[in-house]
Enzyme design. Structure first.
Site, PDB file in Angstrom:
ATOM      1  N   LYS A   1      -9.549   5.524   3.686  1.00  0.00           N
ATOM      2  CA  LYS A   1      -8.468   6.182   4.451  1.00  0.00           C
ATOM      3  C   LYS A   1      -7.475   6.842   3.514  1.00  0.00           C
ATOM      4  O   LYS A   1      -7.399   6.546   2.320  1.00  0.00           O
ATOM      5  CB  LYS A   1      -7.741   5.178   5.352  1.00  0.00           C
ATOM      6  CG  LYS A   1      -7.084   3.981   4.633  1.00  0.00           C
ATOM      7  CD  LYS A   1      -5.701   4.248   4.082  1.00  0.00           C
ATOM      8  CE  LYS A   1      -5.174   3.099   3.248  1.00  0.00           C
ATOM      9  NZ  LYS A   1      -4.024   3.400   2.419  1.00  0.00           N
TER      10      LYS A   1
ATOM     11  N   ASP B   1      -4.485  -3.526   5.921  1.00  0.00           N
ATOM     12  CA  ASP B   1      -5.227  -2.295   6.238  1.00  0.00           C
ATOM     13  C   ASP B   1      -6.562  -2.562   6.932  1.00  0.00           C
ATOM     14  O   ASP B   1      -7.260  -1.621   7.320  1.00  0.00           O
ATOM     15  CB  ASP B   1      -5.514  -1.501   4.948  1.00  0.00           C
ATOM     16  CG  ASP B   1      -4.260  -0.879   4.359  1.00  0.00           C
ATOM     17  OD1 ASP B   1      -3.266  -0.718   5.087  1.00  0.00           O
ATOM     18  OD2 ASP B   1      -4.286  -0.571   3.160  1.00  0.00           O
TER      19      ASP B   1
HETATM   20  O1  C5P Z   1      -1.948  -7.004   3.289  1.00  0.00           O
HETATM   21  P1  C5P Z   1      -2.464  -6.862   1.910  1.00  0.00           P
HETATM   22  O2  C5P Z   1      -3.058  -8.155   1.392  1.00  0.00           O
HETATM   23  O3  C5P Z   1      -3.403  -5.718   1.730  1.00  0.00           O
HETATM   24  O4  C5P Z   1      -1.222  -6.543   1.012  1.00  0.00           O
HETATM   25  C1  C5P Z   1      -1.280  -6.608  -0.403  1.00  0.00           C
HETATM   26  C2  C5P Z   1       0.120  -6.678  -0.940  1.00  0.00           C
HETATM   27  O5  C5P Z   1       0.784  -5.424  -0.710  1.00  0.00           O
HETATM   28  C3  C5P Z   1       1.031  -7.702  -0.287  1.00  0.00           C
HETATM   29  O6  C5P Z   1       0.888  -8.949  -0.911  1.00  0.00           O
HETATM   30  C4  C5P Z   1       2.403  -7.113  -0.495  1.00  0.00           C
HETATM   31  O7  C5P Z   1       2.840  -7.346  -1.802  1.00  0.00           O
HETATM   32  C5  C5P Z   1       2.156  -5.624  -0.382  1.00  0.00           C
HETATM   33  N1  C5P Z   1       2.414  -5.088   0.965  1.00  0.00           N
HETATM   34  C6  C5P Z   1       3.730  -4.984   1.404  1.00  0.00           C
HETATM   35  N2  C5P Z   1       3.993  -4.478   2.646  1.00  0.00           N
HETATM   36  C7  C5P Z   1       2.992  -4.063   3.440  1.00  0.00           C
HETATM   37  C8  C5P Z   1       1.654  -4.154   3.031  1.00  0.00           C
HETATM   38  C9  C5P Z   1       1.393  -4.668   1.768  1.00  0.00           C
HETATM   39  O8  C5P Z   1       4.658  -5.352   0.681  1.00  0.00           O
HETATM   40  N3  C5P Z   1       3.288  -3.558   4.646  1.00  0.00           N
END
Ligand code: C5P
Length: 294
Positions: free
Chosen positions: A12, A138
């Site tokens: 994406k 995501d």
């Molecule tokens: O959700 P995911 O594990 O992909 O997110 C990875 C990292 O990205 C999280 O641990 C956080 O540090 C950051 N993140 C964030 N805010 C979001 C999505 C991700 O701070 N909306």
């Protein structure tokens, strides 16, 4: 009995990525518009005689251990359903690794879809999406695909109409960027409580489908933060803007997305001639989907 299921998992780009100040759980509230692209990894899940989860990947930079998101997807499905089966999971990478195009999330989504079929679990889209949100912000979009507004940490989705296919020339970087580090850099640059900006204007432009209206509305609030960690990306953006006016960082980077007008061929040729590593990607396309069952 099903012996294997092959799933296509699209990457994406965020057409708009508006970021608010960190919540108490550390995540950042977003207003984002996701577009699923026709650059996709393939994830094949195979039945095995034992209860082990094993992983193979054609790219040696990808871990094949318990930290791989497809392993976590398998464990989550087992916990959720009580099923005690194993699987061998093969990943063919095409989406850049740690590139800001949700390659890992795509693989996680594909593993959920593939194992749901292989193990005969019968979980519906809503249940898979809820499990996906536990794997990563995501992942629900990687399951859904198309074009959608994402809120909360990006997992809360509302599909929207994108009347015009959009083509990008995506420029790869040799080295990946860590998403948590980019968000941490964002926090340093933007102190004080704030809400993410609205993406409604772009939503409306996408519905109408006119590229000249869409193009100036593409925006990524993480750019400055990513550029603070990787100043070379700011230079790259400036160079690309000499070739095409609309250049944005993809997600948390470092892949750069250059919007192609009517002549994607000549844009790609120009970017190639500059010695940059690039590929073409068009969206919207559907989310993670089964392409073969045997
Ligand atoms: O959700 P995911 O594990 O992909 O997110 C990875 C990292 O990205 C999280 O641990 C956080 O540090 C950051 N993140 C964030 N805010 C979001 C999505 C991700 O701070 N909306």
């Amino acid at each position: 009995m099903t012996s294997y299921v092959e799933v296509l998992a699209p990457g994406k780009v965020n057409l708009a990525l508006r970021v608010g100040s960190a919540r108490s759980d550390g995540f950042h509230p977003l207003n984002t518009i996701f577009l699923a692209l026709n650059i996709a990894d393939t994830v094949t899940v195979r039945a095995v005689e034992n209860t082990e989860i094993t992983i193979d990947c054609d790219d040696e930079d990808v871990s094949t251990g318990e930290d791989n998101i497809v392993y976590q997807a398998a464990m989550l499905l087992r916990e959720h359903t009580g099923v005690e089966k194993g699987a061998h999971i093969e990943i063919t990478k095409r989406i850049p690794i740690a590139g800001g195009m949700a390659g890992g999330s795509a693989d996680g989504a594909a593993a959920l879809v593939g194992l749901n079929e292989l193990w005969g679990l019968g979980l519906g889209d809503i249940e898979l999406s809820e499990l996906g949100a536990d794997l990563g912000s995501d992942v629900p979009f990687a399951l859904l695909g198309g074009c959608a507004v994402g809120t909360s940490r990006g997992e809360d989705l509302r599909p929207i109409t994108c009347s015009q296919d959009l083509t990008f020339v995506m420029v790869r970087s040799d080295e990946g960027l860590s998403t948590p580090q980019v968000f941490a850099a964002y926090d340093k640059l933007h102190e004080g409580a704030h809400e993410p900006a609205s993406v409604l204007e772009l939503e409306e432009a996408l519905r109408l489908g006119e590229v000249p209206v869409i193009a100036p509305l593409l925006v990524n609030d993480l750019e400055e933060a990513a550029f603070s960690l990787r100043p070379d990306l700011a230079e790259l953006k400036a160079d690309l803007e000499k070739v095409a006016p609309t250049v944005i960082l993809s997600g948390s980077g470092p892949t750069m997305a250059v919007l192609a007008g009517d002549d994607a061929n000549s844009l790609e040729a120009t970017i190639d001639a500059a010695g940059l590593d690039s590929f073409r990607a068009t969206g919207p396309v559907p989310g993670a989907r089964i392409i073969e069952v045997g």
